[in-house]
Motif scaffolding. Structure first.
Motif, PDB file in Angstrom:
ATOM      1  N   THR A  52       0.838  -1.195   0.000  1.00 34.27           N
ATOM      2  CA  THR A  52       0.000   0.000   0.000  1.00 34.27           C
ATOM      3  C   THR A  52       0.873   1.245   0.000  1.00 34.27           C
ATOM      4  N   ARG A  53       0.237   2.382  -0.128  1.00 34.16           N
ATOM      5  CA  ARG A  53       0.990   3.639  -0.131  1.00 34.16           C
ATOM      6  C   ARG A  53       1.738   3.851   1.180  1.00 34.16           C
ATOM      7  N   ASP A  54       1.234   3.278   2.237  1.00 35.90           N
ATOM      8  CA  ASP A  54       1.913   3.401   3.532  1.00 35.90           C
ATOM      9  C   ASP A  54       3.236   2.652   3.567  1.00 35.90           C
ATOM     10  N   ASN A  55       3.442   1.741   2.610  1.00 32.44           N
ATOM     11  CA  ASN A  55       4.675   0.953   2.567  1.00 32.44           C
ATOM     12  C   ASN A  55       5.774   1.611   1.736  1.00 32.44           C
ATOM     13  N   THR A  96       8.766   3.779   0.215  1.00 31.51           N
ATOM     14  CA  THR A  96      10.001   4.211   0.860  1.00 31.51           C
ATOM     15  C   THR A  96      10.597   5.406   0.117  1.00 31.51           C
ATOM     16  N   ARG A 124       5.451   1.094  -7.266  1.00 31.57           N
ATOM     17  CA  ARG A 124       4.486   2.190  -7.136  1.00 31.57           C
ATOM     18  C   ARG A 124       3.516   2.204  -8.320  1.00 31.57           C
ATOM     19  N   GLY A 154      -4.049  -0.872  -3.449  1.00 30.90           N
ATOM     20  CA  GLY A 154      -2.677  -1.338  -3.342  1.00 30.90           C
ATOM     21  C   GLY A 154      -2.340  -2.388  -4.389  1.00 30.90           C
ATOM     22  N   THR A 200      11.088  -0.421  -1.995  1.00 29.04           N
ATOM     23  CA  THR A 200       9.914  -0.760  -1.188  1.00 29.04           C
ATOM     24  C   THR A 200       9.742  -2.266  -1.068  1.00 29.04           C
ATOM     25  N   THR A 217      14.903   3.612   4.273  1.00 29.80           N
ATOM     26  CA  THR A 217      14.511   4.965   4.677  1.00 29.80           C
ATOM     27  C   THR A 217      15.501   5.566   5.669  1.00 29.80           C
ATOM     28  N   PRO A 246       7.507   9.816   7.480  1.00 33.26           N
ATOM     29  CA  PRO A 246       6.672   9.067   6.531  1.00 33.26           C
ATOM     30  C   PRO A 246       6.226   9.892   5.328  1.00 33.26           C
ATOM     31  N   GLU A 247       5.997  11.193   5.512  1.00 26.08           N
ATOM     32  CA  GLU A 247       5.526  12.015   4.396  1.00 26.08           C
ATOM     33  C   GLU A 247       6.577  12.178   3.303  1.00 26.08           C
ATOM     34  N   HIS A 259       6.086  10.466  -0.276  1.00 26.11           N
ATOM     35  CA  HIS A 259       5.056  10.874  -1.233  1.00 26.11           C
ATOM     36  C   HIS A 259       5.375  12.232  -1.853  1.00 26.11           C
TER      37      HIS A 259
END
Length: 388
Positions: A134-137, A139, A146, A153, A172, A206, A219-220, A223
Motif C-alpha cells: 500500500t501507499r503506507d509501505n 520508501t 508504485r 494497493g 519498497t 529509509t 513518513p511524508e 510521497h
C-alpha cells in the motif's frame, strides 16, 4: 593476509573462511563543489595475454597476468575503489584495496534475499505467503512497484516482492521482504552465522538514505517527491558532514573480498538449500539493472548473475556505485567478481569502463574454453535495463 600498497592478493584453498578485521574505512572528505571538470578516462593498457592451459589442467594459483591487470585498473581509476576476483573452484583471490569496507547501497538486497531464503529453508517463511503493498509501505528513490498499485494497493506474494527487489532493485519491495524476514537484526545474524566475513548491514532504506543526507526520516517523505524536496533544503555544511561520516564508516559497508567470498560460496551451494540457491542465482541472472556495468564486459557465451548498487550524489561526488556477481564461462568454470566504487568524480561511462575491464581481464586470464582460446568482446545487455 599480505599487503603491498593496499593491494591484496590472496591464495587459499576454497574451504578457508574469511577472517573478520576491525579496521574502519577512511575516505577523505569531499571538498566544496568545484567547477565541473572533465572526467579523466581510465588509463588505456593492452589486454593481458590469453593463458592457454592444456585440456583438463587448472591453475593452482592466481594467474599473474590477472593480478597485474587488476592492480593496474585499480591504480589508474580516479576515486576510491575496491576490486576482488575469486575463482569459485580453486579458491584463489586477487584484488585491489579489497579488504576495505565500501558502501554497498543496493548490493545489500542480496543479503536480504539470502536471509529470507534461509528462513524458507528452515521452515519459517513461505514465498507463497500473500502480501499487499500500500501507499503506507512506500520508501524512497527507485520503486517500480508504485506503478503497479491500484486504489487498494498491489496484492502479491513475498516471492514476487523478492523477484522485483532483486531484478529491478525496488526499495519498497526489498524493505517489505526485510521486515517479513525479521528485520536488520535477522540479516546481521545470518551474515554472522554463515561466516560471511566483513559485511555490515544498515537499518533499511529509509533510515539509511535519510541518514546519509543528514536528515531524520518522516513518513511524508515517501510521497510527492517529499524526500528530494526536504533534502534540497538541508544546509550544505550539514549534508557535507553527514556524507563525510558515511564514507568514513559506512553503516552498510562491506569489503570487495568478503562479497566475492560469499558469492563463491553461494555458487558452490554452501549457503542455502539447492532449491534456494537455484532461485537466488536465477534472480541474479534475470537482473535488468546496470546493463553496462559488469555485463558490459562479457564475452559471447559467458553468463552473469549479479546485483548492482547506486548511492547518492552530492557536490559532484558520486558514492556507492557498485556491481557484484558471478560470471560463468562456456565451459562451466565460475568467478566471483566485486567492483565497489565508494566515491568518485568520474563520469558514469568511466565507472562502467572500469567494471567492463575487470570482467575482460578475468575472461582473458581464463584462457581456455575446451580447445579454443577465449576471445574478449562485449555482450549485448538486456533490453530495458536501467543503471541502478
Amino acid at each position: 593476509m599480505g599487503h603491498l600498497g593496499g593491494i591484496i592478493v590472496r591464495q587459499r584453498r576454497w574451504t578457508a573462511m574469511l577472517a573478520m578485521t576491525a579496521t574502519a574505512a577512511c575516505v577523505a572528505p569531499a571538498p566544496p563543489p568545484p567547477p565541473a571538470a572533465a572526467a579523466r578516462p581510465p588509463a588505456q593498457a593492452s589486454a593481458p595475454s590469453i593463458r592457454q592451459l592444456p585440456p583438463g589442467q587448472v591453475a593452482s594459483h592466481a594467474p599473474s597476468s590477472l593480478e597485474r591487470r587488476i592492480v593496474e585498473l585499480g591504480r589508474s581509476f580516479s576515486g576510491s575503489v575496491g576490486i576482488a576476483v575469486r575463482d569459485v573452484s580453486d579458491g584463489w583471490t586477487v584484488g585491489y584495496n579489497a579488504d576495505r569496507p565500501m558502501p554497498q547501497q543496493s548490493v545489500s538486497k542480496l543479503w536480504v534475499a539470502m536471509t529470507a531464503l534461509d528462513a524458507v529453508d528452515r521452515g519459517g517463511l513461505s514465498l507463497q505467503e500473500p502480501v499487499t503493498v500500500t501507499r503506507d509501505n512506500l520508501t524512497v528513490f527507485h520503486q517500480p512497484v508504485r506503478a503497479m498499485m491500484g486504489p487498494n494497493g498491489y496484492a502479491t506474494s513475498y516471492g514476487e516482492l523478492m523477484r522485483i527487489a532483486m531484478t529491478q532493485s525496488d526499495n519498497t519491495c526489498n524493505d517489505m521482504v526485510l521486515r517479513r524476514a525479521g528485520g536488520p537484526t535477522a540479516v546481521r545474524s545470518m551474515i554472522e552465522r554463515k561466516g560471511l566475513g566483513r559485511i555490515a548491514f544498515g537499518p533499511g532504506e529509509t533510515l539509511l538514505q535519510s541518514g546519509i543526507a543528514g536528515m531524520t526520516w518522516r513518513p511524508e517523505y515517501a510521497h510527492n517527491n517529499g524526500f528530494r524536496t526536504a533534502r534540497a533544503a538541508i544546509p550544505y555544511a550539514q549534508r557535507q558532514a553527514a556524507m563525510d561520516r558515511y564514507l568514513a564508516d559506512p553503516m552498510d559497508g562491506a569489503s570487495a573480498e568478503a562479497i566475492a567470498g560469499a558469492l563463491a560460496r553461494l555458487q558452490r551451494g554452501e549457503l542455502l538449500s539447492p532449491a534456494s540457491t537455484s532461485r537466488l542465482l536465477g534472480l541474479m541472472r534475470q537482473s535488468r539493472t546496470g546493463p553496462q556495468r559488469l555485463r558490459g564486459g562479457l564475452a559471447p557465451g559467458w553468463v552473469l548473475a549479479h546485483k548492482t548498487g547506486t548511492g547518492q550524489d552530492f557536490a559532484g561526488l558520486s558514492t556507492g556505485y557498485n556491481d557484484v556477481g558471478v560470471i560463468t564461462a562456456p565451459d562451466g568454470r565460475s568467478y566471483a567478481v566485486a567492483v565497489m566504487i565508494a566515491s568518485t568524480r568520474q563520469s558514469i561511462p568511466a565507472r562502467q569502463q572500469l567494471m567492463n575491464e575487470v570482467v575482460r581481464a578475468v575472461i582473458a586470464s581464463h584462457g581456455w574454453n575446451g580447445r579454443t582460446p577465449v576471445m574478449v568482446s562485449s555482450a549485448t545487455p538486456p533490453a530495458g535495463g536501467i543503471d541502478q
